[in-house]
Design a protein around this motif. Structure first.
Motif, PDB file in Angstrom:
ATOM      1  N   GLU A  20       0.899  -1.161   0.107  1.00 37.76           N
ATOM      2  CA  GLU A  20      -0.010  -0.110   0.007  1.00 37.76           C
ATOM      3  C   GLU A  20       0.727   1.057  -0.157  1.00 37.76           C
ATOM      4  O   GLU A  20       0.612   2.185  -0.832  1.00 37.76           O
ATOM      5  N   VAL A  21       1.909   1.283   0.727  1.00 35.25           N
ATOM      6  CA  VAL A  21       2.732   2.408   0.891  1.00 35.25           C
ATOM      7  C   VAL A  21       3.905   2.584  -0.493  1.00 35.25           C
ATOM      8  O   VAL A  21       3.742   3.741  -1.118  1.00 35.25           O
ATOM      9  N   LEU A  22       3.920   1.250  -1.045  1.00 36.19           N
ATOM     10  CA  LEU A  22       4.539   1.555  -2.424  1.00 36.19           C
ATOM     11  C   LEU A  22       3.630   2.219  -3.451  1.00 36.19           C
ATOM     12  O   LEU A  22       4.026   3.163  -4.159  1.00 36.19           O
ATOM     13  N   ASP A  23       2.397   1.596  -3.365  1.00 30.14           N
ATOM     14  CA  ASP A  23       1.540   2.213  -4.400  1.00 30.14           C
ATOM     15  C   ASP A  23       1.349   3.632  -4.061  1.00 30.14           C
ATOM     16  O   ASP A  23       1.099   4.620  -5.091  1.00 30.14           O
ATOM     17  N   GLN A  24       1.372   4.220  -2.769  1.00 35.47           N
ATOM     18  CA  GLN A  24       1.110   5.587  -2.647  1.00 35.47           C
ATOM     19  C   GLN A  24       2.325   6.270  -2.946  1.00 35.47           C
ATOM     20  O   GLN A  24       2.031   7.472  -3.677  1.00 35.47           O
ATOM     21  N   ILE A  25       3.807   6.064  -2.854  1.00 29.20           N
ATOM     22  CA  ILE A  25       4.684   6.771  -3.278  1.00 29.20           C
ATOM     23  C   ILE A  25       4.664   6.865  -4.725  1.00 29.20           C
ATOM     24  O   ILE A  25       5.186   7.894  -5.442  1.00 29.20           O
ATOM     25  N   LEU A  26       4.312   5.908  -5.386  1.00 29.39           N
ATOM     26  CA  LEU A  26       4.334   5.869  -6.771  1.00 29.39           C
ATOM     27  C   LEU A  26       3.264   6.913  -7.212  1.00 29.39           C
ATOM     28  O   LEU A  26       3.342   7.525  -8.140  1.00 29.39           O
ATOM     29  N   GLU A  27       1.970   6.742  -6.977  1.00 28.38           N
ATOM     30  CA  GLU A  27       0.744   7.570  -7.420  1.00 28.38           C
ATOM     31  C   GLU A  27       1.258   8.996  -6.851  1.00 28.38           C
ATOM     32  O   GLU A  27       1.167   9.720  -7.817  1.00 28.38           O
ATOM     33  N   HIS A  28       1.958   9.256  -5.669  1.00 33.40           N
ATOM     34  CA  HIS A  28       2.170  10.747  -5.254  1.00 33.40           C
ATOM     35  C   HIS A  28       3.410  11.089  -6.177  1.00 33.40           C
ATOM     36  O   HIS A  28       3.515  12.709  -6.342  1.00 33.40           O
ATOM     37  N   ALA A  29       4.271  10.373  -6.618  1.00 32.90           N
ATOM     38  CA  ALA A  29       5.414  10.772  -7.433  1.00 32.90           C
ATOM     39  C   ALA A  29       4.893  10.848  -9.023  1.00 32.90           C
ATOM     40  O   ALA A  29       6.066  10.987  -9.813  1.00 32.90           O
ATOM     41  N   ASN A  30       3.613  10.531  -9.196  1.00 30.41           N
ATOM     42  CA  ASN A  30       3.461  10.331 -10.847  1.00 30.41           C
ATOM     43  C   ASN A  30       4.208   9.503 -11.429  1.00 30.41           C
ATOM     44  O   ASN A  30       4.827   9.818 -12.550  1.00 30.41           O
TER      45      ASN A  30
END
Length: 180
Positions: A20-30
Motif C-alpha cells: 500500500e505504501v509503495l503504491d502511495q509513493i508511486l502515485e504521489h510521485a506520478n
C-alpha cells in the motif's frame, strides 16, 4: 542510474512498509513504477520516490537512503562476477577500494553512459580508511548504508564519520574506523 537500484528500492519499500505504501509513493510521485534491472533511468526519479516515502513515513530522507544502502548491499554483492580480485577481499576496507579500482571501471566498460560515484582515497591503515565520495547524484547516505552493509557482510564493526565537503553532499569525506 541502473534499474537494479530502482527495483531493489521498490522491493525494500514493499518489504518494510507494505504494498500500500509503495503504491502511495508511486502515485504521489506520478511514477508508473515500471523499471527493469538492466535499464537505465534518471536518478532524480529515485530521489523523488525517496522524498515521497519520507513524506508518507515521516522518516528523514537521509535515514531512508542509509537503510536502503545497507539493505541492498548483499543483493548487489551477489550480482558481482566471480573474479580473482573480488574473491581475495577479506575485509571491508579491501572491498571499498575494489569498488573504485575494479567495480566502477567494469561498470563504465559495460555501460559507457554510466556515471558512478568517484572514490578518492586519502589515507589508509589497518584500522582506518579515509576517502572522499564525489557524485553529482548527492546520495552520500546511500554510500553510508552500503559501507555499513559491507561491514556487516565481512562481520566487522565500523565507526563511520561523514564530513560534508560541499553544501549539496556531492562531495563527502568518509572516515572509517574499525571497532574492536
Amino acid at each position: 542510474m541502473k534499474g537494479i537500484i530502482f527495483t531493489e528500492f521498490m522491493d525494500l519499500v514493499e518489504d518494510k512498509f507494505g504494498l500500500e505504501v509503495l503504491d502511495q509513493i508511486l502515485e504521489h510521485a506520478n511514477d508508473d513504477g515500471i523499471y527493469t534491472a538492466v535499464g537505465s533511468y534518471d536518478h532524480r526519479d529515485l530521489v523523488k520516490l525517496i522524498i515521497k516515502l519520507s513524506e508518507i513515513t515521516q522518516l528523514p530522507p537521509e535515514t531512508l537512503q542509509q537503510v536502503f544502502g545497507q539493505s541492498v548491499f548483499n543483493n548487489l554483492y551477489a550480482t558481482l562476477p566471480d573474479s580473482a580480485s573480488l574473491g581475495e577481499c577479506r575485509n571491508c576496507f579491501q572491498f571499498v577500494r575494489l569498488v573504485e579500482d575494479y567495480i566502477h571501471i567494469e561498470v563504465k566498460k559495460l555501460y559507457p553512459e554510466a556515471n558512478p560515484p568517484k572514490f578518492e582515497f586519502i589515507s589508509e591503515s589497518e584500522t582506518e580508511l579515509v576517502f572522499d565520495y564525489k557524485s553529482a547524484r548527492c546520495m552520500s547516505h546511500v554510500c553510508l548504508g552500503l559501507v555499513q552493509g559491507c561491514a556487516d557482510h565481512f562481520d566487522e564493526k565500523l565507526e563511520v564519520k561523514m564530513d560534508q565537503q560541499s553544501s549539496d553532499n556531492s562531495h563527502v569525506r568518509f572516515h572509517l574506523s574499525l571497532v574492536d
